[in-house]
Design an enzyme around this catalytic site. Structure first.
Site, PDB file in Angstrom:
ATOM      1  N   LYS A 259     -13.779   2.240  -2.482  1.00 30.69           N
ATOM      2  CA  LYS A 259     -14.396   3.022  -0.916  1.00 30.69           C
ATOM      3  C   LYS A 259     -15.903   3.928  -2.002  1.00 30.69           C
ATOM      4  O   LYS A 259     -16.925   3.666  -0.875  1.00 30.69           O
ATOM      5  CB  LYS A 259     -13.573   4.103  -0.628  1.00 30.69           C
ATOM      6  CG  LYS A 259     -12.439   3.319   0.540  1.00 30.69           C
ATOM      7  CD  LYS A 259     -11.917   4.109   0.994  1.00 30.69           C
ATOM      8  CE  LYS A 259     -11.594   3.894   2.149  1.00 30.69           C
ATOM      9  NZ  LYS A 259     -10.368   4.941   2.938  1.00 30.69           N
TER      10      LYS A 259
ATOM     11  N   GLU B 121       0.389  -0.915  -0.018  1.00 32.60           N
ATOM     12  CA  GLU B 121       0.419  -0.285  -0.057  1.00 32.60           C
ATOM     13  C   GLU B 121       1.018   1.140  -0.219  1.00 32.60           C
ATOM     14  O   GLU B 121       0.506   2.251  -0.119  1.00 32.60           O
ATOM     15  CB  GLU B 121      -1.157   0.187   0.842  1.00 32.60           C
ATOM     16  CG  GLU B 121      -2.119   0.936   1.023  1.00 32.60           C
ATOM     17  CD  GLU B 121      -3.475   0.841   2.108  1.00 32.60           C
ATOM     18  OE1 GLU B 121      -3.033  -0.442   3.229  1.00 32.60           O
ATOM     19  OE2 GLU B 121      -4.225   1.755   2.508  1.00 32.60           O
TER      20      GLU B 121
ATOM     21  N   HIS C 185       6.821 -26.945   1.426  1.00 31.42           N
ATOM     22  CA  HIS C 185       6.114 -27.747   0.898  1.00 31.42           C
ATOM     23  C   HIS C 185       5.111 -27.046  -0.195  1.00 31.42           C
ATOM     24  O   HIS C 185       3.727 -27.342  -0.597  1.00 31.42           O
ATOM     25  CB  HIS C 185       5.425 -28.459   1.715  1.00 31.42           C
ATOM     26  CG  HIS C 185       6.121 -29.039   2.605  1.00 31.42           C
ATOM     27  ND1 HIS C 185       7.122 -30.400   1.951  1.00 31.42           N
ATOM     28  CD2 HIS C 185       6.743 -28.915   3.616  1.00 31.42           C
ATOM     29  CE1 HIS C 185       8.151 -30.673   2.987  1.00 31.42           C
ATOM     30  NE2 HIS C 185       8.152 -30.018   3.609  1.00 31.42           N
TER      31      HIS C 185
HETATM   32  O1  PA5 Z   1      -2.619   1.951   6.090  1.00 35.34           O
HETATM   33  C1  PA5 Z   1      -3.999   2.260   5.704  1.00 35.34           C
HETATM   34  O2  PA5 Z   1      -3.546   3.971   5.993  1.00 35.34           O
HETATM   35  C2  PA5 Z   1      -4.886   2.344   5.522  1.00 35.34           C
HETATM   36  O3  PA5 Z   1      -5.093   0.551   5.258  1.00 35.34           O
HETATM   37  C3  PA5 Z   1      -5.896   2.519   7.031  1.00 35.34           C
HETATM   38  O4  PA5 Z   1      -5.289   1.469   8.133  1.00 35.34           O
HETATM   39  C4  PA5 Z   1      -7.572   1.473   6.235  1.00 35.34           C
HETATM   40  O5  PA5 Z   1      -7.944   1.655   5.849  1.00 35.34           O
HETATM   41  C5  PA5 Z   1      -8.142   1.458   8.049  1.00 35.34           C
HETATM   42  O6  PA5 Z   1      -8.781   3.163   8.138  1.00 35.34           O
HETATM   43  P1  PA5 Z   1      -9.065   3.334   9.301  1.00 35.34           P
HETATM   44  O7  PA5 Z   1      -8.350   3.249  10.528  1.00 35.34           O
HETATM   45  O8  PA5 Z   1      -8.951   5.381   9.158  1.00 35.34           O
HETATM   46  O9  PA5 Z   1     -10.532   3.013   9.862  1.00 35.34           O
END
Ligand code: PA5
Length: 471
Positions: free
Chosen positions: A429, A289, A315
């Protein structure tokens, strides 16, 4: 030694595609430039995950809360997703004894079980809610933004269950969220629910050392001061611009170089340790990410991280790593000293397939297999490196997580992307919010390309369906 990084098999002659002696000067220079870019951004205060001293007051609140509620709960249930769940899962595996949730209260020294609900699959939520006793359960709702639909939906389900059992929300809920904004903060203020802050400059996947990870950990008795002290020691050791003295820089630079110069953009993280096995999915999210982005020239870049676990995946995936496309690096993650080794009994003396194992230990077997897999990969010309941590205790795990977060930040500069944002997940989203009838949907799309597609009707134009039915 606390931590080591062995990069022999990322270099020539160990593997032909590895770094050659005369490549090092250019790599060191490339790293120095990346380090400089990171330093400029760091000066603006964006890398809050490093500022652990500044977070000591909130950490003290977490510790005090854990002490205050000790003995009150048999089960802690974390509600969160992505960066708000993967850290707690990794800490649970690494720092609580194996099979923690299956142990009796006495075996857990009265400390609670820890469940992490990181999805909205009704099967899992129903299952967990059916095995916990609500009057003895604390639900920790974690969302930095306070606006993540999956987490908020889980919260609504839980809040309704608590109300139906006549339980006081303020005793059965705790929130981890932005210090000021978002729906969770507003509800906490309204209902007197204990709430802990994620500093605004700490990104979701970089937040494990904030209350996002430390609150669930402290509630189960994990030493969060040791966790953060190990992290601070590692942070200080990975701040310099000398490639050969910065283990985070070396990890990042060799991974980037393998991708950019040798076509090895699939980065396998393979712990040979069940304690560290959930570090791999945590790293996968961090690396994917943070780095899978459009770069400064508009190019789609980024490595593909892969989670694997030794010896189990010898494996399974190792065949692919050995003989599949030569597009991978493998990072072995091993623990120097395991507290609970098991000797293999000397039985079956007449069976040569078993007899030779007697007298060795399971820990030794795991370690031998790790080294043998690395050697086999190198002989097949496949690069790997080995990260070794002294022990799987809180201090070392904090150090290891900081090592990988620092490496990710530096890799962002090497790939020339912003490691802190995630614009690519926004569209999905928004489309989901639209379908569910989010009231702010119209406002939230006005800034995106989706707005023009909606206005022109392009988004809603039917696409011919190709689907087959079997049976
Ligand atoms: O790394 C990130 O920013 C995302 O993976 C968030 O952690 C995830 O979308 C959850 O977001 P939030 O903590 O605002 O609910």
């Amino acid at each position: 030694m606390a931590f080591t990084l062995d990069v022999t098999s990322m270099t020539e002659p160990a593997v032909p595609s590895g770094v050659r002696d005369d490549d090092w000067a250019a790599l060191a220079e490339r790293f120095r430039a990346a380090h400089q870019a990171v330093s400029v951004i760091a000066a603006t205060g964006l890398y809050g995950y490093r500022e652990l001293e500044r977070q000591s007051a909130e950490r003290a609140r977490v510790t005090a809360f854990a002490a205050e509620v000790a003995g009150r709960y048999d089960d802690i249930v974390v509600l969160g997703i992505g960066g708000s769940s993967l850290g707690a899962i990794a800490l649970r595996s690494a720092l609580l004894p194996a099979a923690w949730n299956a142990r009796t209260t006495t075996e857990r020294s009265g400390r609670p079980r820890l469940h992490v609900l990181d999805n909205v699959d009704p099967r899992t939520i129903t299952g967990v809610l059916s095995v916990v006793a609500l009057p003895r359960t604390l639900f920790v709702v974690i969302s930095k933004s306070g606006g993540t639909v999956e987490t908020l939906a889980q919260y609504l389900v839980v809040r309704d269950r608590l109300a139906r059992e006549g339980l006081d929300a303020a005793r059965h809920l705790a929130f981890v969220t932005d210090p000021v904004t978002g729906a969770l903060r507003a509800i906490a203020v309204r209902d007197g629910i204990p709430a802990f802050a994620v500093p605004p400059n700490v990104g979701g996947r970089f937040s494990v050392l904030s209350p996002v990870g430390t609150l669930p950990a402290a509630l189960c008795g994990i030493d969060i001061e040791a966790l953060c002290t190990g992290a601070m020691v590692m942070r200080d050791a990975t701040m310099g611009d000398d490639l050969m003295r910065n283990a985070a820089g070396l990890f990042a630079t060799l991974q980037w170089r393998a991708h950019a110069q040798a076509g090895q953009g699939q980065h396998v993280m393979m712990p040979y340790s069940d304690a560290l096995r959930d570090l791999a999915p945590w790293f996968v999210q961090l690396w994917a990410e943070s780095l899978g982005k459009v770069d400064a020239d508009g190019m789609h870049v980024g490595p593909t991280p892969i989670a694997s676990v030794g010896a189990t995946d010898q494996h399974s995936q190792v065949q692919l790593f050995m003989e599949g496309p030569a597009d991978k690096t493998v990072t072995f993650l091993r623990v120097e000293a395991s507290a609970d080794d098991v000797e293999i009994p000397r039985l079956e003396a007449g069976e040569k397939a078993l007899a030779f194992l007697g007298g060795h230990t399971l820990g030794e077997l795991l370690d031998v297999e790790c080294r043998a897999t690395a050697r086999a990969l190198a002989r097949a010309g496949r690069p790997s490196m080995t990260m070794t941590v002294g022990a799987s205790d809180a201090w070392h795990v904090g150090g290891l997580m900081m090592w990988l977060m620092q490496a990710t930040t530096l890799a962002g500069a090497l790939y020339r992307v912003n490691p802190l944002d995630q614009p690519g997940v926004e569209l999905g989203k928004r489309l989901a919010n639209r379908e569910l009838g989010h009231p702010d949907f119209a406002a939230s799309v006005l800034t995106s390309d989706l707005a023009s597609d909606l206005a022109s009707g392009a988004e809603d134009r039917p696409v011919p369906t190709r689907r087959i039915r079997v049976g």
